[in-house]
Scaffold this motif. Structure first.
Motif, PDB file in Angstrom:
ATOM      1  N   GLY A 598       0.787  -1.227   0.000  1.00 22.11           N
ATOM      2  CA  GLY A 598       0.000   0.000   0.000  1.00 22.11           C
ATOM      3  C   GLY A 598       0.814   1.269   0.000  1.00 22.11           C
ATOM      4  N   ALA A 599       2.106   1.199  -0.361  1.00 23.39           N
ATOM      5  CA  ALA A 599       2.949   2.397  -0.328  1.00 23.39           C
ATOM      6  C   ALA A 599       2.461   3.457  -1.310  1.00 23.39           C
ATOM      7  CB  ALA A 599       4.400   2.018  -0.629  1.00 23.39           C
ATOM      8  N   ILE A 600       2.098   3.044  -2.533  1.00 23.13           N
ATOM      9  CA  ILE A 600       1.645   4.026  -3.518  1.00 23.13           C
ATOM     10  C   ILE A 600       0.265   4.566  -3.121  1.00 23.13           C
ATOM     11  CG2 ILE A 600       0.844   4.259  -5.903  1.00 23.13           C
ATOM     12  CD1 ILE A 600       3.827   4.502  -5.589  1.00 23.13           C
ATOM     13  N   THR A 601      -0.554   3.742  -2.487  1.00 24.70           N
ATOM     14  CA  THR A 601      -1.844   4.217  -1.985  1.00 24.70           C
ATOM     15  C   THR A 601      -1.637   5.383  -1.028  1.00 24.70           C
ATOM     16  OG1 THR A 601      -2.683   1.954  -2.157  1.00 24.70           O
ATOM     17  CG2 THR A 601      -3.981   3.502  -0.852  1.00 24.70           C
ATOM     18  N   ARG A 602      -0.684   5.224  -0.128  1.00 23.97           N
ATOM     19  CA  ARG A 602      -0.390   6.289   0.827  1.00 23.97           C
ATOM     20  C   ARG A 602       0.286   7.471   0.143  1.00 23.97           C
ATOM     21  NH1 ARG A 602       1.488   3.382   6.512  1.00 23.97           N
ATOM     22  NH2 ARG A 602      -0.361   2.083   6.761  1.00 23.97           N
ATOM     23  N   GLU A 603       1.181   7.188  -0.799  1.00 26.60           N
ATOM     24  CA  GLU A 603       1.855   8.255  -1.524  1.00 26.60           C
ATOM     25  C   GLU A 603       0.844   9.141  -2.248  1.00 26.60           C
ATOM     26  OE1 GLU A 603       5.103  10.390  -2.591  1.00 26.60           O
ATOM     27  OE2 GLU A 603       5.501   8.376  -1.833  1.00 26.60           O
ATOM     28  N   LEU A 604      -0.147   8.509  -2.884  1.00 23.63           N
ATOM     29  CA  LEU A 604      -1.145   9.277  -3.621  1.00 23.63           C
ATOM     30  C   LEU A 604      -1.970  10.143  -2.676  1.00 23.63           C
ATOM     31  CD1 LEU A 604      -2.496   9.901  -6.336  1.00 23.63           C
ATOM     32  CD2 LEU A 604      -4.073   8.014  -5.883  1.00 23.63           C
ATOM     33  N   ALA A 605      -2.377   9.582  -1.545  1.00 20.59           N
ATOM     34  CA  ALA A 605      -3.161  10.361  -0.583  1.00 20.59           C
ATOM     35  C   ALA A 605      -2.379  11.575  -0.102  1.00 20.59           C
ATOM     36  CB  ALA A 605      -3.560   9.474   0.594  1.00 20.59           C
ATOM     37  N   ASP A 606      -1.086  11.394   0.183  1.00 15.73           N
ATOM     38  CA  ASP A 606      -0.260  12.520   0.630  1.00 15.73           C
ATOM     39  C   ASP A 606      -0.091  13.539  -0.494  1.00 15.73           C
ATOM     40  OD1 ASP A 606       0.006  11.285   3.076  1.00 15.73           O
ATOM     41  OD2 ASP A 606       1.996  10.458   2.658  1.00 15.73           O
ATOM     42  N   ALA A 607       0.125  13.044  -1.721  1.00 17.07           N
ATOM     43  CA  ALA A 607       0.397  13.940  -2.844  1.00 17.07           C
ATOM     44  C   ALA A 607      -0.801  14.805  -3.193  1.00 17.07           C
ATOM     45  CB  ALA A 607       0.829  13.126  -4.062  1.00 17.07           C
ATOM     46  N   LEU A 608      -2.020  14.291  -2.975  1.00 14.31           N
ATOM     47  CA  LEU A 608      -3.217  15.023  -3.357  1.00 14.31           C
ATOM     48  C   LEU A 608      -3.700  15.983  -2.278  1.00 14.31           C
ATOM     49  CD1 LEU A 608      -5.273  12.232  -5.156  1.00 14.31           C
ATOM     50  CD2 LEU A 608      -4.056  14.130  -6.201  1.00 14.31           C
ATOM     51  N   ALA A 609      -2.995  16.025  -1.145  1.00 18.83           N
ATOM     52  CA  ALA A 609      -3.444  16.888  -0.044  1.00 18.83           C
ATOM     53  C   ALA A 609      -3.536  18.345  -0.473  1.00 18.83           C
ATOM     54  CB  ALA A 609      -2.499  16.736   1.153  1.00 18.83           C
ATOM     55  N   GLY A 610      -2.666  18.761  -1.396  1.00 16.97           N
ATOM     56  CA  GLY A 610      -2.687  20.145  -1.858  1.00 16.97           C
ATOM     57  C   GLY A 610      -3.525  20.370  -3.097  1.00 16.97           C
ATOM     58  N   PHE A 611      -4.296  19.360  -3.504  1.00 17.40           N
ATOM     59  CA  PHE A 611      -5.104  19.468  -4.711  1.00 17.40           C
ATOM     60  C   PHE A 611      -6.547  19.075  -4.390  1.00 17.40           C
ATOM     61  CE2 PHE A 611      -0.780  18.814  -6.096  1.00 17.40           C
ATOM     62  CZ  PHE A 611      -0.634  19.764  -7.088  1.00 17.40           C
TER      63      PHE A 611
END
Length: 813
Positions: A598-611
């Motif tokens: 689930g690393a990319i799942t978490r990466e995506l959630a973090d990355a979209l925080a500003g969008f």
């Protein structure tokens, strides 16, 4: 009629004194707030009390016209309007409507990483005190130039102590001093002593300060009112059953497509100009007609409540106003953060309360939200209008807002307005360059042009490849990031290719069933016309197949794009900009092939925080890690596209992110390996699975039916298993443990493998794993206790290929 402040006044001795209009404008309720006992409940604001939209909008417009008359035409043309979140956002819009030529901004409690703050202030008595000012235009407060700023009009629903306004004035005057301020409120309830503080500010700064309000008065409070109010709230909580329905079932509301104008902001959170106002007015009749048609015509709608969402008040208000002008029986109100006691008494302003969890992932954390006076309002239809940032699984969950509304009205509908995502400005205040259109085959990739648009830049002419060991040694020695180079593409032997063909023949129907299931769940639960955005490159074949399923089964052509996401660096922000400019972010569904830990799942959630507006939940073909709730299967089986690299993914490389190749306004890069066309099986893979669509249709229908009633909440079991394996093996770094068939294949094709853990008796799913391990001299250890079919372990001591969470090399042991 009984005044709606009688109940509180009789019990606490609170009195309103002043203009005759006060009791027609205000009622009283009790806060669940230790800072202030009472709440002045406006009957014309459209927040807590459903009201005719023409009344709500008309009060604001009238105030705006009074301000225009006060200023005169020339000064009114130079004015800017600032409203307060959350209650006065629509009121401020309406005041700006009355002024006609003024741009508008309202404060917000929703931070946006891409927008620098232009200031902030505190609302000391509030349950949520901090306000942010986030104009998209850095010069918003300097209209007319820094040397000749026009009047600033501040709009709030009530002007009580004046603390909030003074905080704002001091903050803004320090940053953008001007010589005229106008304070606008529905009611001016300041005590005589409070009025003097505003006069002191004017004398101190030399600025003129005017106040415009519909009515004036004061609130007379007994000295012990706060303690008595808290006791009264506790007593009422013990006596009355709060009208909450926490176990209300999930519902599928009627989802209405507004066709909101592209690029039009959803409101004044980042600024709303006169041009925006004109565009919205022009589009409103058609949007109202779509709402009526979507609800089956005027005779089916009945008495309708248009329910806005916290700060999103103006868009729902003017939609409600357009429905009212079309002849419908309409009322308007909005959900709120404010916790207020509900008492079912005609002399009390808040008769009923619906409570539900926040559903827009608020920056200050989860919490309860409320809709007042909806239950018992006699509404036949409730139309909830939210922005796309709030159209989340929590909105649709059991006990969520839609489920609670279903307990209050026979019919619930939902309309989603795209949340405006501001584009960062360059230092000279110019917009970033226009981003290029997506790349498509045959010029870039071997897929058909309509199958996928690649939001990437073509780096085919750049030499980026190196042997795996050489590449990873450079990563270790120089601290480079794994995304700055590419491994040499693995060229499969004939024996390995035969294994791939056997795997595809044996699993095509299984894959087709998973493709159908995940696509149907996306269509049913995420959006009726989703925009598929696959995470390049493992997600791309899955996105192509999901698009093919929607066309085959429903005759629907879904847009599909591929974007880059890099562990430790996040998602391609320019690709998101392009998507937000061309599609409603609420319709975007990110797609990947499978989950490991689930690393990319978490990466995506973090990355979209500003969008805001984009839903970070990924839809995947297989979710063995139990990391997402939208999946085709949770079995860990061989997906043949994981066996190969570019030759099954449109001949596209992994994505590249390197500063000398990718500028601030560029997409991430990738290569198109045209020279490998003789080995390309990308279209053959898609065709083999698509040929099985009819065969699995009934099974898909059954699986989707079962999924709809199942508990699919992520458990993150995979992450827990990886942590255990990491410790058992003495690795002590979860980033070196790659669970699942797909991730294990990647370890053997691209990394420096240490060993493979394989579930005993896994059979054909591991034939290619065993062959690759044999070719690379990697031991395979049989296990009986694996939650996955297999797990690949990257070498934890010899660190060529061993990268950490940030994509950089792990130090040698």
């Amino acid at each position: 009629m009984v005044w709606t402040g009688t109940w509180v006044s009789d019990r606490l001795g609170i009195e309103l004194a002043g203009d005759d209009e006060l009791r027609g404008l205000l009622g009283l309720a009790l806060r669940r707030n230790p800072k202030r006992a009472h709440l002045l409940v406006s009957g014309v604001l459209g927040k807590h009390v459903p009201q005719l939209p023409s009344v709500v909008h008309g009060h604001g417009v009238t105030l705006g016209r009074r301000v225009r008359a006060l200023l005169g035409p020339e000064e009114a043309a130079r004015a800017v309007v600032l409203g307060y979140a959350e209650t006065a956002t629509a009121l401020g819009h309406a005041v700006a409507d009355g002024l006609e030529t003024a741009p508008y901004l309202h404060s917000t409690r929703r931070p946006v990483a891409s927008v620098p703050s232009a200031g902030g202030f505190e609302e000391s008595h509030s349950h949520a005190t901090s306000h942010l000012l986030l104009p998209e235009d850095p010069a918003f407060f300097d209209r007319g130039g820094e040397a000749d700023r026009g009047p600033l009009v501040l709009v709030d629903d009530e002007f009580s102590t004046g603390n909030t306004v003074l905080n704002t004035l001091r903050e803004l005057h320090a940053r953008h001093p001007r010589d005229h301020y106008v304070i606008v409120a529905l009611v001016d309830m300041r005590a005589p002593g409070d009025a003097g503080r505003l006069a002191a500010f004017a004398e101190e700064t030399g600025a003129r300060v005017d106040v415009v309000a519909h009515a004036r008065g004061t609130v007379r409070l007994p000295e012990d009112v706060l303690a008595r109010g808290l006791r009264l709230v506790e007593e009422q909580d013990g006596r009355t059953a709060d009208p909450l329905v926490p176990c209300a079932p999930a519902v599928a509301p009627v989802r209405l497509e507004l066709c909101w104008p592209a690029g039009l902001p959803d409101g004044g959170r980042h600024g709303f100009t006169p041009d925006h106002r004109a565009r919205l007015r022009e589009a409103l009749p058609a949007m109202a007609a779509r709402i009526v048609d979507g609800l089956g015509g005027p005779e089916q709608v009945g008495r309708v409540l248009v329910l806005g969402f916290e700060e999103l008040m103006y868009a729902p208000l003017v939609l409600a106003r357009a429905l009212e002008e079309a002849g419908l029986d309409v009322r308007f109100s909005t959900t709120t953060r404010s916790p207020v006691l509900a008492v079912n008494d005609p002399g009390y302003a808040i008769r009923t309360r619906l409570a539900f969890p926040a559903h827009d992932d608020p920056a200050d954390g989860p919490g309860e939200r409320y809709a007042y006076n909806v239950a018992g309002g006699g509404f036949d239809t409730v139309l909830a209008v939210v922005d796309s940032a709030a159209d989340t699984p929590a909105l649709h969950a059991p006990g969520g807002l839609l489920a609670q509304l279903a307990t209050a009205a026979p019919r619930v509908a939902l309309a989603v307005v795209p949340a405006h995502t501001p584009v960062p400005r360059t230092p000279d205040r110019q917009e970033p360059p226009v981003l290029p259109a997506p790349l498509r085959g045959p010029d870039f990739s071997s897929y058909e042009p309509d199958d996928v648009g690649w939001l990437l830049q073509d780096l085919s002419a750049v030499r980026l490849e190196a042997p795996v060991e050489e590449r990873e040694e450079a990563v270790q020695r120089g601290g480079a990031h794994y995304a700055e180079s590419l491994p040499v593409e693995y060229q499969p032997t004939e024996e390995y290719q035969e294994l791939y063909r056997d795997a595809l023949a044996g699993s095509a129907a299984r894959i087709a069933r998973a493709v159908g299931t995940v696509t149907e769940l996306v269509l049913a639960e995420r959006s009726p016309r989703p925009v598929l955005v696959s995470l390049a490159r493992a997600g791309t074949p899955v996105g192509v197949l999901m698009r093919r399923w929607a066309r085959h089964r429903h005759g629907t052509e879904l847009p599909h794009y591929a974007v880059s996401i890099v562990r430790g660096r996040g998602i391609d922000a320019n690709a998101l900009r392009w998507l937000a400019a061309h599609h409603d972010p609420a319709d975007v569904v990110f797609v990947d092939g499978w989950t490991g830990k689930g690393a990319i799942t978490r990466e995506l959630a973090d990355a979209l925080a500003g969008f805001p507006g984009f839903d970070p939940e990924i839809a995947v073909l297989a979710d063995p890690g139990s990391c997402v709730r939208t999946y085709g299967t949770r079995e860990d089986f061989l997906i043949p596209s994981a066996c190969l690299n570019s030759t099954v993914s449109g001949l596209i490389s992994r994505t590249v992110l390197r500063d000398d190749l990718v500028g601030p306004h560029d997409y991430h890069g990738a290569k198109f390996y045209r020279e490998l066309s003789g080995s390309d099986v990308s279209r053959d893979f898609v065709a083999a699975v698509e040929d099985r669509f009819d065969e699995v249709a009934d099974a898909v229908d059954q699986q989707v039916k079962e999924a709809a009633s199942a508990d699919r909440a992520p458990t993150w079991e995979g992450w827990a298993a990886v942590e255990r394996i990491s410790e058992e093996q003495g690795i002590h770094d979860v980033n070196l443990v790659k669970p699942g068939v797909g991730e294990t294949t990647r370890v053997l094709l691209r990394r420096v493998p240490w060993k493979i853990l394989a579930r005993r008796g896994a059979g054909a799913d591991l034939a290619h794993i065993r062959l690759l391990a044999e070719q690379r001299g990697v031991p395979v250890e049989e296990r009986d206790d694996l939650p996955y079919t297999c797990v690949g372990l990257i070498h934890p001591r010899y660190t060529r290929g061993a990268t950490g969470a940030d994509g950089k090399a792990v130090g040698s042991a």
